[in-house]
Design a protein around this motif. Structure first.
Motif, mmCIF file in Angstrom:
data_model
loop_
_atom_site.group_PDB
_atom_site.id
_atom_site.type_symbol
_atom_site.label_atom_id
_atom_site.label_comp_id
_atom_site.label_asym_id
_atom_site.label_seq_id
_atom_site.Cartn_x
_atom_site.Cartn_y
_atom_site.Cartn_z
ATOM 1 N N PHE A 70 -3.004 10.358 2.279
ATOM 2 C CA PHE A 70 -2.681 9.161 2.083
ATOM 3 C C PHE A 70 -3.183 8.202 3.311
ATOM 4 C CE2 PHE A 70 1.652 9.336 -0.132
ATOM 5 C CZ PHE A 70 1.076 9.878 -1.382
ATOM 6 N N PRO A 71 -3.272 8.441 4.545
ATOM 7 C CA PRO A 71 -3.964 7.568 5.368
ATOM 8 C C PRO A 71 -5.217 7.368 5.004
ATOM 9 C CG PRO A 71 -2.920 9.348 6.583
ATOM 10 C CD PRO A 71 -2.817 9.708 5.240
ATOM 11 N N THR A 72 -6.230 8.235 4.624
ATOM 12 C CA THR A 72 -7.486 7.844 4.055
ATOM 13 C C THR A 72 -7.572 6.961 2.800
ATOM 14 O OG1 THR A 72 -8.294 10.089 4.909
ATOM 15 C CG2 THR A 72 -9.580 9.105 2.863
ATOM 16 N N MET A 73 -6.494 7.400 1.714
ATOM 17 C CA MET A 73 -6.393 6.540 0.735
ATOM 18 C C MET A 73 -6.142 5.091 1.182
ATOM 19 S SD MET A 73 -4.805 8.953 -1.923
ATOM 20 C CE MET A 73 -5.500 10.327 -2.790
ATOM 21 N N ARG A 74 -5.164 4.873 2.039
ATOM 22 C CA ARG A 74 -4.764 3.747 2.478
ATOM 23 C C ARG A 74 -5.783 2.890 3.200
ATOM 24 N NH1 ARG A 74 -1.493 5.112 7.131
ATOM 25 N NH2 ARG A 74 -3.548 4.809 8.464
ATOM 26 N N ASN A 75 -6.813 3.523 4.023
ATOM 27 C CA ASN A 75 -7.788 2.799 4.602
ATOM 28 C C ASN A 75 -8.657 2.179 3.462
ATOM 29 O OD1 ASN A 75 -6.843 3.506 7.131
ATOM 30 N ND2 ASN A 75 -7.860 5.253 7.441
ATOM 31 N N ILE A 76 -8.856 3.187 2.507
ATOM 32 C CA ILE A 76 -10.098 2.755 1.388
ATOM 33 C C ILE A 76 -9.440 1.676 0.759
ATOM 34 C CG2 ILE A 76 -10.988 3.395 -0.733
ATOM 35 C CD1 ILE A 76 -11.266 6.138 0.772
ATOM 36 N N ILE A 77 -8.252 1.570 0.482
ATOM 37 C CA ILE A 77 -7.287 0.519 -0.589
ATOM 38 C C ILE A 77 -7.460 -0.701 0.231
ATOM 39 C CG2 ILE A 77 -5.032 -0.160 -1.336
ATOM 40 C CD1 ILE A 77 -4.638 2.916 -2.013
ATOM 41 N N LYS A 78 -7.498 -0.782 1.587
ATOM 42 C CA LYS A 78 -7.287 -1.851 2.606
ATOM 43 C C LYS A 78 -8.580 -2.236 3.094
ATOM 44 C CE LYS A 78 -3.721 -1.971 5.247
ATOM 45 N NZ LYS A 78 -2.332 -1.768 6.167
ATOM 46 N N VAL A 79 -9.492 -1.754 2.872
ATOM 47 C CA VAL A 79 -10.789 -2.022 3.426
ATOM 48 C C VAL A 79 -11.365 -3.322 3.196
ATOM 49 C CG1 VAL A 79 -12.532 -1.130 1.567
ATOM 50 C CG2 VAL A 79 -13.085 -1.038 4.173
ATOM 51 N N THR A 118 0.745 -1.235 -0.187
ATOM 52 C CA THR A 118 -0.111 -0.084 0.152
ATOM 53 C C THR A 118 0.879 1.333 -0.103
ATOM 54 O OG1 THR A 118 -1.822 -1.237 1.228
ATOM 55 C CG2 THR A 118 -1.971 1.046 1.233
ATOM 56 N N PRO A 119 1.879 1.452 0.787
ATOM 57 C CA PRO A 119 2.671 2.575 0.825
ATOM 58 C C PRO A 119 3.396 2.811 -0.263
ATOM 59 C CG PRO A 119 3.338 1.140 2.479
ATOM 60 C CD PRO A 119 2.100 0.525 1.923
ATOM 61 N N PHE A 120 4.126 1.813 -0.959
ATOM 62 C CA PHE A 120 4.571 1.369 -2.362
ATOM 63 C C PHE A 120 3.843 2.087 -3.344
ATOM 64 C CE2 PHE A 120 5.198 -0.574 -6.153
ATOM 65 C CZ PHE A 120 6.686 -0.203 -6.515
ATOM 66 N N LEU A 121 2.442 1.820 -3.372
ATOM 67 C CA LEU A 121 1.686 2.104 -4.497
ATOM 68 C C LEU A 121 1.327 3.962 -4.309
ATOM 69 C CD1 LEU A 121 -0.684 -0.778 -4.669
ATOM 70 C CD2 LEU A 121 0.868 -0.275 -6.389
ATOM 71 N N LEU A 122 0.957 3.870 -3.225
ATOM 72 C CA LEU A 122 0.840 5.438 -2.824
ATOM 73 C C LEU A 122 1.816 6.416 -3.214
ATOM 74 C CD1 LEU A 122 -1.318 5.404 0.477
ATOM 75 C CD2 LEU A 122 -2.019 5.604 -1.805
ATOM 76 N N TYR A 123 3.079 5.875 -2.954
ATOM 77 C CA TYR A 123 4.236 6.867 -3.219
ATOM 78 C C TYR A 123 4.593 7.005 -4.670
ATOM 79 C CZ TYR A 123 5.431 8.391 1.583
ATOM 80 O OH TYR A 123 5.205 8.890 2.856
ATOM 81 N N LEU A 124 4.114 5.749 -5.279
ATOM 82 C CA LEU A 124 4.317 5.609 -6.745
ATOM 83 C C LEU A 124 3.380 6.571 -7.482
ATOM 84 C CD1 LEU A 124 5.320 4.227 -9.360
ATOM 85 C CD2 LEU A 124 3.415 2.483 -9.150
ATOM 86 N N MET A 125 2.173 6.731 -6.855
ATOM 87 C CA MET A 125 1.070 7.534 -7.449
ATOM 88 C C MET A 125 1.838 9.083 -7.375
ATOM 89 S SD MET A 125 -2.428 8.550 -5.849
ATOM 90 C CE MET A 125 -1.872 9.112 -4.406
ATOM 91 N N LEU A 126 2.334 9.334 -6.220
ATOM 92 C CA LEU A 126 2.871 10.660 -5.906
ATOM 93 C C LEU A 126 3.883 11.071 -6.812
ATOM 94 C CD1 LEU A 126 2.881 13.226 -3.972
ATOM 95 C CD2 LEU A 126 4.538 11.870 -2.846
ATOM 96 N N ALA A 127 4.691 10.189 -7.410
ATOM 97 C CA ALA A 127 5.764 10.201 -8.212
ATOM 98 C C ALA A 127 5.317 10.579 -9.429
ATOM 99 C CB ALA A 127 6.812 8.976 -8.279
ATOM 100 N N ILE A 128 4.243 10.007 -9.979
ATOM 101 C CA ILE A 128 3.405 10.160 -11.158
ATOM 102 C C ILE A 128 2.744 11.508 -11.136
ATOM 103 C CG2 ILE A 128 1.424 9.442 -12.772
ATOM 104 C CD1 ILE A 128 1.938 6.442 -11.662
#
Length: 328
Positions: free
Chosen positions: A293-302, A253-263
């Motif tokens: 990021f915490p909100t996105m993480r919660n949604i992704i991992k729900v 999850t954090p890998f994907l979120l920071y990948l999105m940030l890089a994009i």
């Protein structure tokens, strides 16, 4: 889905508490969103010569004077309000979740007492429903249902502001969250059997310990230590697989979120010349995005919370799931 009425009946029974919780969630999300946006205003006031007027806060109906005294009065008031609302929301969530689990435990205990009167001895593994599985049920309601609603409301508000600042970046963010959620969902569903097998092995080991240590037996059933070692070995095997997949999801999850940030940063650098964003708006955009990021993480991992809740709900199959839970 068969297990839905477990929490849906509780929510219908506690409409006022649920509405109050969602209202506090909405207000907490609103003030949490203003905090990173206000940093852009600070940059505008301090470095006014470096760019145009920021518009991020104005999108939420806030227009501050161009002086630091007013800004810091607003900022510290904002922090205090956000703290109080966050405290209220977490307290309400915890109380509602504990009430939900309390009712489930009480009804399940009544079912087990009835089974005992009918000389149907419940297995030792059923005790898990009063401890770890009860906690999973609480997370299912508080994080998987009410928490998800809060996160979606916060995400919707944030995306409104971000889209108003830059549509291309915000569409990229939204599509990324959807894709990341689908990846997590597919992975969780593919390896669902690992989570199920872990519960079975834990229950089997607990039943063996209970029968060996606490129940009298008149006939030999073999060496209890060898049976224990065999069951423990099977449990450890599935635990290695369980933690392998669980650790992978936690790291993914954090890998994907920071990948999105890089994009997003790449797109922003390409579009910098065309964009009409001031330096304050760019900073506010990045701060809001990272605050999400915490909100996105919660949604992704729900999906993981729902999966754990659905498996835990099998311990409560003795209840009348299609009817509303009676007040305790």
């Amino acid at each position: 889905m068969q297990t839905n009425p477990i929490w849906w009946a509780f929510i219908k029974q506690h409409k006022k508490e649920t509405v109050a919780l969602l209202l506090s969630s909405l207000l907490a999300s609103y003030f949490a969103l203003i905090v990173p946006l206000s940093i852009g205003k600070y940059m505008e006031i301090v470095f006014s010569a470096g760019g145009g007027k920021t518009k991020a806060l104005e999108l939420l109906g806030i227009d501050l004077p161009e002086n630091l005294v007013s800004f810091f009065i607003f900022f510290f008031s904002l922090l205090l309000i956000r703290f109080l609302l966050s405290w209220l929301h977490q307290y309400q969530s915890a109380c509602l979740g504990e009430g939900f689990v309390r009712q489930l435990r009480s009804q399940l205990f009544a079912v087990h007492l009835e089974e005992r009167q009918q000389r149907q001895q419940p297995t030792a593994s059923s005790i898990l429903a009063y401890s770890s599985e009860a906690k999973n049920m609480q997370h299912w309601l508080v994080k998987g249902v009410i928490g998800l609603t809060k996160d979606l409301l916060f995400l919707a508000m944030a995306l409104y502001v971000l889209y108003s600042l830059n549509a291309v970046l915000t569409v990229t963010v939204l599509l990324s969250v959807i894709v990341f959620y689908l990846i997590q969902r597919q992975y969780s569903q593919t390896h669902k059997n690992v989570w199920e097998e872990k519960r079975k092995r834990q229950g089997s080991l607990l039943n063996h310990v209970s029968k060996t240590l606490f129940e009298e037996t008149t006939q030999s059933t073999g060496d209890p230590e060898k049976k224990y070692s065999a069951k423990e070995a099977k449990l450890m095997t599935i635990l290695h697989s369980y933690h392998f997949h669980k650790s992978f999801l936690r790291a993914l999850t954090p890998f994907l979120l920071y990948l999105m940030l890089a994009i997003v940063m790449i797109i922003l650098s390409w579009d910098a010349a065309k964009s009409n964003l001031s330096a304050g708006d760019v900073l506010a955009y990045m701060l809001v995005l990272m605050n999400l990021f915490p909100t996105m993480r919660n949604i992704i991992k729900v999906e993981q919370i729902w999966l754990q809740g659905e498996l835990a709900a099998k311990k409560f199959t003795g209840l009348t799931l299609s009817q509303e839970i009676s007040a305790v």
